[in-house]
Design an enzyme around this catalytic site. Structure first.
Site, mmCIF file in Angstrom:
data_model
loop_
_atom_site.group_PDB
_atom_site.id
_atom_site.type_symbol
_atom_site.label_atom_id
_atom_site.label_comp_id
_atom_site.label_asym_id
_atom_site.label_seq_id
_atom_site.Cartn_x
_atom_site.Cartn_y
_atom_site.Cartn_z
ATOM 1 N N MET A 79 45.105 36.388 42.131
ATOM 2 C CA MET A 79 45.657 37.716 41.896
ATOM 3 C C MET A 79 44.691 38.812 42.356
ATOM 4 S SD MET A 79 47.406 37.063 38.158
ATOM 5 C CE MET A 79 48.355 38.593 38.180
ATOM 6 N N HIS A 80 45.190 40.036 42.390
ATOM 7 C CA HIS A 80 44.407 41.273 42.582
ATOM 8 C C HIS A 80 43.882 41.484 43.993
ATOM 9 C CE1 HIS A 80 44.551 40.953 38.252
ATOM 10 N NE2 HIS A 80 43.639 40.012 38.211
ATOM 11 N N ASP A 239 48.465 33.431 39.876
ATOM 12 C CA ASP A 239 47.996 32.149 39.337
ATOM 13 C C ASP A 239 47.682 32.208 37.853
ATOM 14 O OD1 ASP A 239 45.656 33.670 39.631
ATOM 15 O OD2 ASP A 239 44.604 32.172 40.836
#
EC number: 2.7.1.17
Length: 501
Positions: A79-80, A239
């Site tokens: 992520m991110h 995830d």
């Protein structure tokens, strides 16, 4: 045989997983790739590594089960991350990853633009944490203006895979939550915050629910990945969120712990509860009628890897270290470990935080240090759970996942410290890819709802709490909780550039 394919774009590799419509694993393959750290605190990756990794992992998994009919594909990923795309969807620079620490000033600027922390939480129910995508967008605007001027689209890692697989531009609610620019209560972009922060909303992709079909394998995708043209592709999930359903965590009283590079404590919520100080992360769940609460430590299995590689001259296996640690008693003979080797996110959002062994004496041996490290990771989980309890999140059972869940000792420490059973479940060892495959099944009606899909995660092992360790862990945790407040000023002082010469 009919099957579901889950593909997970991880930090160190891509996993492709085929499961049957009963949830049983048919084949799993992983292809690894490196990451780049061009400066201290920076982590980047060439998105083409993800594509090549996915091609290799998918080809190997499908080769092991050539007769299967793939009903649907689910995607997951780290992520991110910021994957900046220009005209014709060409990648402009290496992706800036989730654990990158460069955007502290930009995160602070977004918080200030929102009217401070209170205004930010009103808009998104989350802090703009260092590493979140929103701060990366402003960092690129300020530090790479020429490239930023050419950027027409931002995608998270798994959504870039979707683009290459289907030709469609899309994200879904869980990954969008991790940008720091998403109104998780309303499950839509926080348009007011985005405009206030000076971000062009056209840079952000349309967002769907995780179980929605977001495209189908295109002709180009079929050629690139060796998959049949026209197979539907579900929204999937980030995830850290999707692996909760992959562990069977969807109902009240269930906690999930993940000991991977990072450490995650997570639970499902029936409503988007307020996140008063923003230390937790409250995201949209991959189930459309639920939300997701988690605390994330930047240091878990990664701390064990650092310890082995740096302090153990004989480079023992993790299994050897864990076997030694089992000879050390609960509490590691009065030794504590703060696992903040890369700064920390929860419960202390502090990039200056440092790791430390506290209480070392001449009588301590390697077994004690190893056990203290393992207990320190679980103390961090207990810190997170203390923040969750006011939300009504209790812990009647823990479902353990990640590489650390392979250690019976690490599972037993969790059982002893939390005072509840700890189980591992079928499929959880496959990580987020298993959750992605379950979401793919939900998208095409293999299961009627997320609770039914989660029943595919059957228990494999179970550790029960040892009441004889309760007093030691209770006392040790009380001491542990006092260490960060006592040392935080020293951590900040040690972060002076003077010491990095």
């Amino acid at each position: 045989m009919q099957a579901l394919l889950g593909i997970d774009i991880g930090t160190s590799g891509c996993k492709a997983l085929l499961i049957g419509t009963d949830g049983a694993v048919i084949a799993a393959e992983t292809a690894t790739y490196p990451l780049s750290q061009p400066r201290p605190g920076w982590t980047e990756q060439d998105p083409e590594l993800w594509i090549n990794g996915a091609r290799q992992a998918v080809a190997r998994a499908v080769a092991r089960a050539p007769a299967v009919e793939i009903l649907c594909i689910g995607l997951s990923g780290q992520m991110h991350g910021l994957t900046p795309l220009g005209a014709d969807h060409r990648v402009l620079r290496p992706a800036i990853l989730w654990n990158d620490q460069r955007n502290g000033a930009e995160c602070a600027a977004i918080t200030e633009a929102a009217g401070g922390l209170e205004g930010l939480l009103a808009a998104t129910n989350n802090r703009m944490l260092i590493g979140y995508t929103g701060g990366k967008i402003l960092w690129m605007q300020g530090h790479e203006p020429d490239l930023f001027a050419r950027m027409t689209l931002m995608l998270n890692p798994k959504d870039y895979l979707r683009l290459r697989l289907t030709g469609e531009v899309a994200s879904e609610v869980s990954d969008a939550s991790g940008t720091g620019l998403f109104d998780v209560r309303r499950r839509q972009w926080a348009t007011g915050l985005i405009e206030t922060a000076g971000i062009d909303p056209d840079l952000l992709p349309p967002v769907f629910e995780s179980q929605q079909i977001t495209g189908r394998v295109s002709a180009a995708g079929a050629s690139l990945f060796g998959l049949p043209k026209g197979v539907p592709v579900a929204g999937g999930g980030g995830d850290s969120v999707i692996q909760t359903i992959g562990s069977g965590v969807i109902g009240p009283g269930e906690l999930q712990t993940t000991i991977g590079t990072a450490g995650i404590l997570a639970a499902a919520l029936d409503a988007p509860q307020d996140n008063p100080d923003g230390k937790l992360q409250v995201f949209c769940n991959v189930a459309a009628d639920k939300w997701h609460c988690m605390g994330v430590s930047l240091n878990a299995g990664g701390a064990m890897g650092w310890y082995r590689d740096t302090l153990c001259a004989d480079a023992p296996s993790f299994e050897t270290l864990a076997a030694e640690a089992a000879e050390s008693p609960a509490g590691a003979r009065g030794l504590l470990f703060l696992p903040y080797l890369n700064g920390e996110r929860c419960p202390h959002p502090d990039p200056s935080a440092r790791g430390a062994f506290i209480g070392l004496t001449a009588r301590h041996r390697r077994a004690d240090l190893t056990r203290a490290l393992m207990e320190g990771v679980v103390h961090a989980f207990a810190d997170m759970h203390a923040l969750m309890r006011p939300m009504g999140i209790d812990g009647r059972v823990i479902k353990a996942s990640g590489g650390g869940a392979r250690s019976a000792l690490w599972r037993q420490i969790q059982a002893d410290m939390f005072g509840c059973d700890v189980v591992t479940t079928e499929g959880a060892a496959e990580g987020a890819a298993f959750g992605a495959a379950l979401v793919a099944g939900l998208a095409v009606g293999v299961w009627p709802d997320a609770a039914t899909a989660a029943q595919s995660c059957r228990a494999l092992t179970r550790e029960r709490p040892d009441p004889q360790t309760a007093a030691v862990h209770t006392r040790a945790h009380a001491i542990y909780r006092g260490l960060y407040p006592a040392l935080s000023d020293s951590f900040a002082a040690l972060n002076d550039a003077l010491f990095d010469r």
